[in-house]
Scaffold this motif. Structure first.
Motif, PDB file in Angstrom:
ATOM      1  N   GLY A  17       0.802  -1.177   0.000  1.00 48.45           N
ATOM      2  CA  GLY A  17       0.000   0.000   0.000  1.00 48.45           C
ATOM      3  C   GLY A  17       0.851   1.249   0.000  1.00 48.45           C
ATOM      4  O   GLY A  17       2.071   1.184   0.057  1.00 48.45           O
ATOM      5  N   ASP A  18       0.219   2.382  -0.104  1.00 50.67           N
ATOM      6  CA  ASP A  18       0.911   3.670  -0.117  1.00 50.67           C
ATOM      7  C   ASP A  18       1.191   4.149   1.298  1.00 50.67           C
ATOM      8  O   ASP A  18       0.447   3.873   2.222  1.00 50.67           O
ATOM      9  CB  ASP A  18       0.076   4.731  -0.836  1.00 50.67           C
ATOM     10  N   CYS A  19       2.285   4.895   1.444  1.00 52.01           N
ATOM     11  CA  CYS A  19       2.684   5.473   2.729  1.00 52.01           C
ATOM     12  C   CYS A  19       2.954   6.951   2.489  1.00 52.01           C
ATOM     13  O   CYS A  19       3.798   7.304   1.678  1.00 52.01           O
ATOM     14  CB  CYS A  19       3.940   4.767   3.244  1.00 52.01           C
ATOM     15  N   VAL A  20       2.209   7.809   3.183  1.00 51.16           N
ATOM     16  CA  VAL A  20       2.366   9.251   3.020  1.00 51.16           C
ATOM     17  C   VAL A  20       2.826   9.838   4.351  1.00 51.16           C
ATOM     18  O   VAL A  20       2.226   9.587   5.388  1.00 51.16           O
ATOM     19  CB  VAL A  20       1.034   9.911   2.590  1.00 51.16           C
ATOM     20  N   ALA A  21       3.892  10.628   4.312  1.00 50.97           N
ATOM     21  CA  ALA A  21       4.428  11.260   5.521  1.00 50.97           C
ATOM     22  C   ALA A  21       4.017  12.723   5.550  1.00 50.97           C
ATOM     23  O   ALA A  21       3.948  13.380   4.502  1.00 50.97           O
ATOM     24  CB  ALA A  21       5.942  11.143   5.546  1.00 50.97           C
ATOM     25  N   SER A  22       3.750  13.234   6.727  1.00 47.26           N
ATOM     26  CA  SER A  22       3.463  14.659   6.892  1.00 47.26           C
ATOM     27  C   SER A  22       4.751  15.450   6.695  1.00 47.26           C
ATOM     28  O   SER A  22       5.846  14.959   6.965  1.00 47.26           O
ATOM     29  CB  SER A  22       2.919  14.930   8.294  1.00 47.26           C
ATOM     30  N   GLU A  23       4.625  16.676   6.253  1.00 49.74           N
ATOM     31  CA  GLU A  23       5.789  17.518   6.014  1.00 49.74           C
ATOM     32  C   GLU A  23       6.463  17.876   7.335  1.00 49.74           C
ATOM     33  O   GLU A  23       5.811  18.193   8.314  1.00 49.74           O
ATOM     34  CB  GLU A  23       5.376  18.790   5.280  1.00 49.74           C
TER      35      GLU A  23
ATOM     36  N   PHE B 215      12.457  16.766   8.215  1.00 52.17           N
ATOM     37  CA  PHE B 215      13.080  15.533   7.737  1.00 52.17           C
ATOM     38  C   PHE B 215      12.388  14.991   6.491  1.00 52.17           C
ATOM     39  O   PHE B 215      13.001  14.317   5.683  1.00 52.17           O
ATOM     40  CB  PHE B 215      13.058  14.493   8.864  1.00 52.17           C
ATOM     41  N   THR B 216      11.099  15.292   6.322  1.00 55.68           N
ATOM     42  CA  THR B 216      10.327  14.752   5.204  1.00 55.68           C
ATOM     43  C   THR B 216       9.676  15.870   4.410  1.00 55.68           C
ATOM     44  O   THR B 216       9.360  16.929   4.940  1.00 55.68           O
ATOM     45  CB  THR B 216       9.210  13.813   5.698  1.00 55.68           C
ATOM     46  N   ALA B 217       9.461  15.615   3.136  1.00 56.41           N
ATOM     47  CA  ALA B 217       8.768  16.568   2.267  1.00 56.41           C
ATOM     48  C   ALA B 217       7.402  15.993   1.951  1.00 56.41           C
ATOM     49  O   ALA B 217       7.291  14.830   1.568  1.00 56.41           O
ATOM     50  CB  ALA B 217       9.559  16.790   0.987  1.00 56.41           C
ATOM     51  N   ALA B 218       6.359  16.780   2.120  1.00 57.09           N
ATOM     52  CA  ALA B 218       5.007  16.322   1.800  1.00 57.09           C
ATOM     53  C   ALA B 218       4.785  16.554   0.311  1.00 57.09           C
ATOM     54  O   ALA B 218       4.453  17.639  -0.121  1.00 57.09           O
ATOM     55  CB  ALA B 218       3.975  17.077   2.631  1.00 57.09           C
TER      56      ALA B 218
ATOM     57  N   SER C 126       3.058  14.678  -3.159  1.00 56.23           N
ATOM     58  CA  SER C 126       2.214  13.591  -3.630  1.00 56.23           C
ATOM     59  C   SER C 126       2.903  12.730  -4.683  1.00 56.23           C
ATOM     60  O   SER C 126       2.533  11.594  -4.890  1.00 56.23           O
ATOM     61  CB  SER C 126       0.905  14.153  -4.188  1.00 56.23           C
ATOM     62  N   ASP C 127       3.935  13.263  -5.371  1.00 61.51           N
ATOM     63  CA  ASP C 127       4.605  12.472  -6.395  1.00 61.51           C
ATOM     64  C   ASP C 127       5.719  11.594  -5.814  1.00 61.51           C
ATOM     65  O   ASP C 127       6.326  10.817  -6.531  1.00 61.51           O
ATOM     66  CB  ASP C 127       5.166  13.373  -7.487  1.00 61.51           C
ATOM     67  N   GLN C 128       5.990  11.694  -4.522  1.00 63.71           N
ATOM     68  CA  GLN C 128       7.021  10.871  -3.892  1.00 63.71           C
ATOM     69  C   GLN C 128       6.450  10.112  -2.704  1.00 63.71           C
ATOM     70  O   GLN C 128       6.930  10.233  -1.593  1.00 63.71           O
ATOM     71  CB  GLN C 128       8.196  11.730  -3.448  1.00 63.71           C
ATOM     72  N   GLN C 129       5.416   9.337  -2.941  1.00 63.05           N
ATOM     73  CA  GLN C 129       4.844   8.537  -1.869  1.00 63.05           C
ATOM     74  C   GLN C 129       5.717   7.319  -1.608  1.00 63.05           C
ATOM     75  O   GLN C 129       6.307   6.763  -2.521  1.00 63.05           O
ATOM     76  CB  GLN C 129       3.434   8.077  -2.238  1.00 63.05           C
ATOM     77  N   GLY C 130       5.749   6.923  -0.347  1.00 64.34           N
ATOM     78  CA  GLY C 130       6.434   5.696   0.006  1.00 64.34           C
ATOM     79  C   GLY C 130       5.462   4.525  -0.089  1.00 64.34           C
ATOM     80  O   GLY C 130       4.336   4.665  -0.592  1.00 64.34           O
ATOM     81  N   GLN C 131       5.882   3.388   0.408  1.00 66.82           N
ATOM     82  CA  GLN C 131       5.050   2.195   0.395  1.00 66.82           C
ATOM     83  C   GLN C 131       5.171   1.472   1.715  1.00 66.82           C
ATOM     84  O   GLN C 131       6.094   1.718   2.485  1.00 66.82           O
ATOM     85  CB  GLN C 131       5.475   1.261  -0.734  1.00 66.82           C
TER      86      GLN C 131
ATOM     87  N   THR D 258      12.891  11.112   2.175  1.00 68.62           N
ATOM     88  CA  THR D 258      13.351  12.075   3.175  1.00 68.62           C
ATOM     89  C   THR D 258      14.279  13.109   2.539  1.00 68.62           C
ATOM     90  O   THR D 258      14.816  12.893   1.456  1.00 68.62           O
ATOM     91  CB  THR D 258      14.108  11.365   4.316  1.00 68.62           C
ATOM     92  N   LEU D 259      14.454  14.198   3.251  1.00 63.18           N
ATOM     93  CA  LEU D 259      15.342  15.270   2.813  1.00 63.18           C
ATOM     94  C   LEU D 259      16.776  15.061   3.294  1.00 63.18           C
ATOM     95  O   LEU D 259      17.675  15.799   2.918  1.00 63.18           O
ATOM     96  CB  LEU D 259      14.828  16.611   3.350  1.00 63.18           C
ATOM     97  N   GLY D 260      16.984  14.065   4.153  1.00 62.19           N
ATOM     98  CA  GLY D 260      18.307  13.806   4.712  1.00 62.19           C
ATOM     99  C   GLY D 260      18.472  14.467   6.070  1.00 62.19           C
ATOM    100  O   GLY D 260      17.669  15.326   6.459  1.00 62.19           O
ATOM    101  N   TYR D 261      19.504  14.061   6.774  1.00 64.55           N
ATOM    102  CA  TYR D 261      19.741  14.562   8.132  1.00 64.55           C
ATOM    103  C   TYR D 261      21.226  14.396   8.449  1.00 64.55           C
ATOM    104  O   TYR D 261      21.836  13.390   8.093  1.00 64.55           O
ATOM    105  CB  TYR D 261      18.894  13.759   9.119  1.00 64.55           C
ATOM    106  N   THR D 262      21.809  15.396   9.093  1.00 62.36           N
ATOM    107  CA  THR D 262      23.198  15.303   9.544  1.00 62.36           C
ATOM    108  C   THR D 262      23.298  15.784  10.984  1.00 62.36           C
ATOM    109  O   THR D 262      22.697  16.796  11.339  1.00 62.36           O
ATOM    110  CB  THR D 262      24.127  16.162   8.662  1.00 62.36           C
ATOM    111  N   ARG D 263      24.029  15.033  11.797  1.00 57.76           N
ATOM    112  CA  ARG D 263      24.261  15.413  13.196  1.00 57.76           C
ATOM    113  C   ARG D 263      25.759  15.338  13.444  1.00 57.76           C
ATOM    114  O   ARG D 263      26.407  14.365  13.083  1.00 57.76           O
ATOM    115  CB  ARG D 263      23.531  14.444  14.125  1.00 57.76           C
TER     116      ARG D 263
END
Length: 126
Positions: free
Chosen positions: A1-7, A10-13, A15-20, A36-41
């Motif tokens: 199924g589709d997986c949609v993350a809220s903006e 760390f994530t971009a909302a 519709s053309d980049q849905q996960g699963q 995801t947009l990526g993350y560095t610490r």
């Protein structure tokens, strides 16, 4: 199924980049993916080495910096699944493991899933 993350940061909302999401064949693990947009610490460590009493050297201070990063792209989340109290339902664990796909081998042909963090499940009962 589709997986949609809220903006978020760390994530971009988008519709053309849905996960699963997909349930494992044995029904014991749920894996989802999201873009995801990526993350560095960056972690900085400081310390000192005391002067040794028979030495003429002064006390030394050591400082190191290490960066941990998750590259932009797909991140996968794995969480345990258990049968629910009622037939036909299921319960998921309270936390899971985040992974990224890392290329390896000659020319990066092979890949492996590498742990990069943990997540906590927040159930929405609406």
């Amino acid at each position: 199924g589709d997986c949609v993350a809220s903006e978020s940061s760390f994530t971009a909302a988008s519709s053309d980049q849905q996960g699963q999401w997909k349930l494992s064949e044995d029904g014991k693990m749920l894996r989802f993916s999201m873009h995801t947009l990526g993350y560095t610490r960056t972690v900085e460590t400081k310390g000192s080495i005391q002067k040794i009493y028979w030495s003429n050297e002064e006390e030394k201070t050591v400082q190191t910096t290490t960066s941990y990063s998750i590259p932009p792209g797909l991140v996968y989340g794995d969480i345990d699944v258990k049968p629910g109290r009622q037939p036909g339902t299921f319960d998921v664990g309270e936390s899971g493991l985040l992974r990224v796909e890392q290329s390896s081998g000659l020319f990066g042909i092979a890949s492996k899933m590498v742990p990069c963090g943990r997540f906590v499940l927040k159930k929405n009962t609406d």
